[in-house]
Design a protein around this motif. Structure first.
Motif, short mmCIF file in Angstrom:
data_model
loop_
_atom_site.label_atom_id
_atom_site.label_comp_id
_atom_site.label_asym_id
_atom_site.label_seq_id
_atom_site.Cartn_x
_atom_site.Cartn_y
_atom_site.Cartn_z
N THR A 6 4.35 -9.67 29.27
CA THR A 6 5.52 -10.54 29.26
C THR A 6 5.40 -11.50 28.09
O THR A 6 4.30 -12.00 27.81
N ILE A 7 6.51 -11.76 27.41
CA ILE A 7 6.54 -12.71 26.30
C ILE A 7 7.57 -13.78 26.63
O ILE A 7 8.71 -13.47 26.96
N TRP A 8 7.15 -15.05 26.53
CA TRP A 8 8.06 -16.19 26.68
C TRP A 8 8.21 -16.84 25.32
O TRP A 8 7.29 -16.82 24.50
N ARG A 9 9.37 -17.46 25.08
CA ARG A 9 9.61 -18.17 23.83
C ARG A 9 9.98 -19.62 24.12
O ARG A 9 10.81 -19.90 24.97
N SER A 10 9.35 -20.55 23.41
CA SER A 10 9.70 -21.96 23.43
C SER A 10 9.89 -22.36 21.98
O SER A 10 8.91 -22.49 21.23
N GLY A 11 11.14 -22.49 21.56
CA GLY A 11 11.42 -22.72 20.14
C GLY A 11 10.94 -21.52 19.36
O GLY A 11 11.36 -20.40 19.61
N THR A 12 10.02 -21.75 18.43
CA THR A 12 9.47 -20.64 17.65
C THR A 12 8.12 -20.14 18.19
O THR A 12 7.58 -19.18 17.68
N ASP A 13 7.61 -20.81 19.21
CA ASP A 13 6.34 -20.40 19.80
C ASP A 13 6.56 -19.29 20.82
O ASP A 13 7.43 -19.38 21.67
N LEU A 14 5.73 -18.26 20.71
CA LEU A 14 5.78 -17.12 21.63
C LEU A 14 4.48 -17.07 22.41
O LEU A 14 3.39 -17.15 21.84
N PHE A 15 4.60 -16.96 23.72
CA PHE A 15 3.44 -16.90 24.59
C PHE A 15 3.47 -15.57 25.33
O PHE A 15 4.45 -15.24 25.99
N HIS A 16 2.40 -14.82 25.19
CA HIS A 16 2.28 -13.49 25.79
C HIS A 16 1.27 -13.56 26.93
O HIS A 16 0.22 -14.18 26.77
N VAL A 17 1.55 -12.89 28.01
CA VAL A 17 0.56 -12.67 29.07
C VAL A 17 0.57 -11.18 29.35
O VAL A 17 1.63 -10.60 29.63
N LEU A 18 -0.61 -10.57 29.22
CA LEU A 18 -0.68 -9.15 29.51
C LEU A 18 -1.85 -8.88 30.44
O LEU A 18 -2.85 -9.58 30.43
N GLU A 19 -1.65 -7.89 31.27
CA GLU A 19 -2.68 -7.41 32.19
C GLU A 19 -3.11 -6.05 31.66
O GLU A 19 -2.27 -5.19 31.36
N CYS A 20 -4.42 -5.87 31.53
CA CYS A 20 -4.94 -4.60 31.04
C CYS A 20 -6.35 -4.39 31.56
O CYS A 20 -6.99 -5.32 32.05
#
Length: 104
Positions: free
Chosen positions: A41-55
């Motif tokens: 999943t990728i979230w965006r706050s302004g130009t910042d992108l935060f990814h959380v992945l399960e692997c």
């Protein structure tokens, strides 16, 4: 394992970045799953992108995707849109954000 990442989209490319992610090639999503990811999943706050992945193993996931032509093409496309890119090199496995707190 759960990995959190931070990348950054160029301010003038936000719409293009979001449009690209509405059309991620099925060949790429299949390859990401085959490399051991169960969610991303990728979230965006302004130009910042935060990814959380399960692997299963983030280092293995990167190694399997790094040389894959569909991922190379996708990363070249993303490089045009991002100021801070996702690192698929062997050192990229150390790029995960450290956990500071989790709800017990």
């Amino acid at each position: 394992m759960r990995i959190a990442l931070h990348t950054k989209v160029r301010a003038d490319r936000i719409a293009e970045y979001e449009a690209a992610h509405r059309e991620v090639p099925e060949e790429l999503t299949d390859a990401i799953r085959a490399a051991g990811a169960t969610s991303w999943t990728i979230w965006r706050s302004g130009t910042d992108l935060f990814h959380v992945l399960e692997c299963e193993d983030y280092g293995r996931l990167l190694a399997e995707l790094e040389k894959l032509p569909v991922n190379i093409a996708w990363q070249a496309r993303m490089a045009q849109l991002l100021d801070v890119v996702h690192d698929y090199s062997s050192g990229g496995a150390e790029a995960g954000l450290p956990v500071v707190w989790e709800l017990p």
